[in-house]
Design a protein around this motif. Structure first.
Motif, PDB file in Angstrom:
ATOM      1  N   THR A  56     128.622  -8.602 -39.728  1.00 61.64           N
ATOM      2  CA  THR A  56     129.535  -9.125 -38.709  1.00 61.64           C
ATOM      3  C   THR A  56     129.767 -10.614 -38.911  1.00 61.64           C
ATOM      4  OG1 THR A  56     127.685  -9.501 -37.192  1.00 61.64           O
ATOM      5  CG2 THR A  56     128.816  -7.394 -37.030  1.00 61.64           C
ATOM      6  N   GLY A  57     130.855 -11.106 -38.291  1.00 66.49           N
ATOM      7  CA  GLY A  57     131.177 -12.525 -38.362  1.00 66.49           C
ATOM      8  C   GLY A  57     131.957 -12.872 -39.611  1.00 66.49           C
ATOM      9  N   ASP A  60     136.476 -15.378 -38.232  1.00 67.90           N
ATOM     10  CA  ASP A  60     136.982 -16.495 -37.430  1.00 67.90           C
ATOM     11  C   ASP A  60     136.261 -17.803 -37.746  1.00 67.90           C
ATOM     12  OD1 ASP A  60     134.534 -15.842 -36.480  1.00 67.90           O
ATOM     13  OD2 ASP A  60     135.117 -15.615 -34.367  1.00 67.90           O
ATOM     14  N   GLY A  61     135.632 -17.846 -38.903  1.00 66.53           N
ATOM     15  CA  GLY A  61     134.898 -19.044 -39.284  1.00 66.53           C
ATOM     16  C   GLY A  61     133.454 -19.037 -38.856  1.00 66.53           C
ATOM     17  N   SER A  62     133.069 -18.049 -38.072  1.00 66.40           N
ATOM     18  CA  SER A  62     131.671 -17.966 -37.653  1.00 66.40           C
ATOM     19  C   SER A  62     130.799 -17.525 -38.818  1.00 66.40           C
ATOM     20  CB  SER A  62     131.540 -16.964 -36.491  1.00 66.40           C
ATOM     21  OG  SER A  62     131.953 -15.673 -36.910  1.00 66.40           O
ATOM     22  N   GLU A  63     129.546 -17.792 -38.681  1.00 72.38           N
ATOM     23  CA  GLU A  63     128.615 -17.426 -39.747  1.00 72.38           C
ATOM     24  C   GLU A  63     128.403 -15.916 -39.760  1.00 72.38           C
ATOM     25  OE1 GLU A  63     124.055 -18.461 -41.246  1.00 72.38           O
ATOM     26  OE2 GLU A  63     124.923 -19.443 -39.480  1.00 72.38           O
ATOM     27  N   ARG A  64     128.435 -15.346 -40.968  1.00 69.31           N
ATOM     28  CA  ARG A  64     128.190 -13.914 -41.082  1.00 69.31           C
ATOM     29  C   ARG A  64     126.721 -13.607 -40.823  1.00 69.31           C
ATOM     30  NH1 ARG A  64     131.565 -14.451 -45.646  1.00 69.31           N
ATOM     31  NH2 ARG A  64     129.696 -14.572 -46.956  1.00 69.31           N
ATOM     32  N   SER A  65     126.491 -12.409 -40.266  1.00 69.12           N
ATOM     33  CA  SER A  65     125.121 -11.994 -40.008  1.00 69.12           C
ATOM     34  C   SER A  65     125.023 -10.480 -40.120  1.00 69.12           C
ATOM     35  CB  SER A  65     124.673 -12.457 -38.607  1.00 69.12           C
ATOM     36  OG  SER A  65     125.472 -11.835 -37.619  1.00 69.12           O
TER      37      SER A  65
END
Length: 653
Positions: A56-57, A60-65
């Motif tokens: 996920t992530g 939108d520029g958020s860190e993947r996890s």
């Protein structure tokens, strides 16, 4: 023993989850919806626990996890957890439903398992035979384990291998490079593993990629539009695509939304065989019945008809072009050995009577689990017939391999395209029963008998044991069987009432002779599987050699009576057997043909079936026994489709 699903595709398509009332598109997006849909259809493969992992992530520029949720128990418990704590939308997911082998059914032992760095998740079907050695080595290096499973070893090995492979790609590498690095990590680890395994893995640094591998365990690829799928069975993705790829032994597959790449464990490219699934999603649903098993029992006329379909030419002659086995091999066969397990073995026992009668070839029926341990006598003139609904039963797989190593030819009778047993056999004859979801087999049993009869007639035709008109006569009899089976199904209310009446019985016995003997064995097995009752099937002629000691006042005894037209006064002998147990207080439930009044004096209840030729009788006489077992289990409040301790596909020895 487990169901596995993988998805790579868009994060959202506007579809709704097929799991009504839970884990809809607000949780996990399209990836989770696709995986849960597949898991629901695969839950028959294991229902001790279930879990999912999503990358996920990042969009939108958020860190993947890596997001994982897993729960012990049925799939419904996982869905409840996902409803309580929704996951972010994702385009990549894997899911698993487990039948426990190493470690009990707990949250900790549920799949997926994650690597030590938390960046990789893996799910597994099968058994890693050298896991203890690998685990000891990892523990010596300071790796801590959170579960009792053999699978967690692969998670740590894959995590380490993936980190190394991704480091080799470097910061300049793109998504395709990261996906190939994950595939290379899978190849490296698979070369270390021993045993039976299908593995699926996702990694935070390889978004949009699912990597899978198989050895001695099933894995197929589903080819969708803008999305691709992996599953231990085509049922995993049948609601979304019918186009599939068949993966071979020791192969690694990498899927993205628009690409599928297959290699060997050594990295050599592979072009997998494409095939189309000939049943749709509706075939895997209950269709208004309370149980999948009830639905599948009622599908038996169609299963028999479909297995016969297309196997005769315009003149009515039998043609089995799909066998693709040299006819010279079949002509010189001097012995047939049937290898199978459980219900499939009883189908083989039924076939033995017909094949020996028609072909005059000796037929042995072996439990596949015992076959290679008794040092069987095999030659190049031996034909081994391997019967399996799933095509993945590990006992049968290993028996097939042993037979081929000894120089025998192997012919598989199977219901599942692309499965291991027909792939590894010299030839295959497919039944066309469609998906069988209930763990206890019903329609596959009738389809297997039908296919065995087709094989026996083909051999008799090929070897000159029967004239063409004789073969056509038997084929006409077989083509009449779907209607006869339907007649039995139309009369089942009496059997259901009997089941509800006998719901508190402690033991039930089944007696039969000739082809009625394996029917008695199958009737007893169904009652054991579904209702957890003591049940035994006996050859009726063996009564006075011991089993009659079990008969006491009120003991229910089913007696499968052959046709009055049967040879050697067999009918009279079985009627006499029924009288013997009734005289000792047994309650006799006699299955007899329409118009057979000779049974009335020895029966407390007569269950009527249509008059059919003797060798066809199992196709009708087994149906009341299936319905009886199902109805007893239902009346006891038990889960008919998923009986305790059992799984549909037994992929470990």
């Amino acid at each position: 023993m487990c169901g596995i699903v993988g998805y790579a595709g868009p994060a959202s398509t506007g579809r709704s989850s097929v799991l009504e009332g839970g884990a809809g598109p607000d949780s996990g997006g399209e990836a989770l919806a696709a995986v849960l849909e597949g898991l629901r259809r695969l839950e028959y493969r294991g229902y001790d626990s279930a879990g999912v992992a999503l990358v996920t992530g990042g969009e939108d520029g958020s860190e993947r996890s890596l997001s994982t949720t897993k729960r012990a128990g049925r799939l419904a418990r996982l869905v409840e957890a996902l409803d309580a704590e929704p996951l972010p939308a994702s385009s990549t997911a894997i899911g698993h439903t487990r039948w426990a082998t190493h470690g009990g059914p707990t949250d900790a032992n549920a799949h997926p398992h994650t690597s030590a760095d938390g960046r990789l998740a893996v799910i597994h079907n099968g058994i890693i035979e050298n896991y203890a050695t690998l685990k000891a080595d990892l523990q010596a290096e300071g790796v801590e384990f959170a579960s009792q499973t053999d699978t967690e070893v692969t998670a740590h090995l894959l995590g380490r291998a993936a980190a190394a492979a991704l480091a080799e790609v470097g910061a300049d590498g793109g998504p395709a490079d990261a996906g190939e690095a994950l595939a290379e990590a899978m190849r490296r680890v698979c070369r270390e593993l021993e045993g039976a395994f299908t593995l699926l893995a996702v990694h935070v640094d390889a978004p949009g990629v699912v990597v899978g591998a198989r050895r001695n365990s099933p894995l197929v690829v589903g080819l969708g539009e803008g999305a691709n799928y992996l599953g231990s069975d085509v049922a995993a993705f049948i609601g979304r695509t019918r186009s599939a790829l068949e993966l071979g032994q020791d192969q690694v597959v990498r899927i993205t939304a628009d690409d599928v790449v297959v290699t060997t464990f050594d990295g050599a490219p592979v072009t997998p065989r494409a095939f189309s699934v000939d049943w749709d999603a509706a075939a895997a649903e209950k269709g208004g019945y309370d149980w999948y098993m009830d639905k599948e029992i009622h599908e038996q006329p169609k299963a028999v008809a479909d297995t016969l379909l297309g196997r005769t030419d315009a003149s009515g002659a039998l043609v089995l072009d799909e066998l693709r086995m040299d006819t010279a091999v079949l002509r010189r066969t001097d012995k047939i050995i049937v290898i199978a397990c459980g219900t499939s073995a009883y189908a083989g026992h039924v076939a033995k009577y017909a094949v020996e009668h028609w072909c005059r070839i000796p037929v042995e029926v072996e439990l596949a689990s015992e076959f290679r341990y008794r040092d069987p006598v095999l030659t190049e003139r031996t034909l081994v017939v391997a019967i399996s609904q799933s095509g993945e039963s590990m006992d049968v797989v290993m028996a097939v391999r042993h037979a081929r190593e000894q120089g025998a030819k192997v012919l598989a009778i199977c219901n599942t395209q692309g499965s291991t047993i027909p792939r590894e056999a010299d030839a295959a004859l497919y039944t066309h029963a469609g998906p069988e979801v209930a763990v206890a087999s019903t329609k596959a049993f009738l389809a297997q008998i039908t296919a065995c009869y087709l094989l026996g007639l083909f051999l008799a035709q090929l070897r000159g044991n029967m004239f063409a008109d004789e073969v056509r006569t038997v084929l006409r009899q077989l083509h009449a069987m779907p209607e006869a089976v339907q007649t039995v199904l139309d009369r089942t209310e009496e059997v259901r009432e009997l089941a509800r009446e006998l719901v508190d019985a402690k033991s039930v016995l089944f007696l039969g002779r000739h082809v009625g003997f394996p029917v008695a064995l199958e009737g007893a097995l169904k009652l054991k599987e579904l209702a957890y009752l003591h049940a035994e099937g006996f050859a009726a002629g063996e009564l006075k050699h011991g089993p009659i000691a079990l008969v006491e006042e009120g003991q229910p005894v089913f007696v499968i009576v052959p046709s009055p037209d049967s040879r050697d006064s067999l009918h009279a002998k079985v009627v006499s057997n029924a009288q013997e147990v009734r005289a000792r207080g047994a309650r006799t439930i006699v299955i007899a043909e329409d118009g057979d009044d000779a049974v009335l004096g020895s029966a407390d209840l007569v269950i009527r079936v249509p008059r059919v030729p003797t060798l066809m009788a199992p196709l009708v006489t087994v149906v009341p026994l299936q319905v009886f077992a199902m109805e007893v289990a239902s009346a006891k409040g038990l889960d008919v489709d998923q009986p305790r301790n059992l799984a549909k596909s037994v992929t470990v020895e």
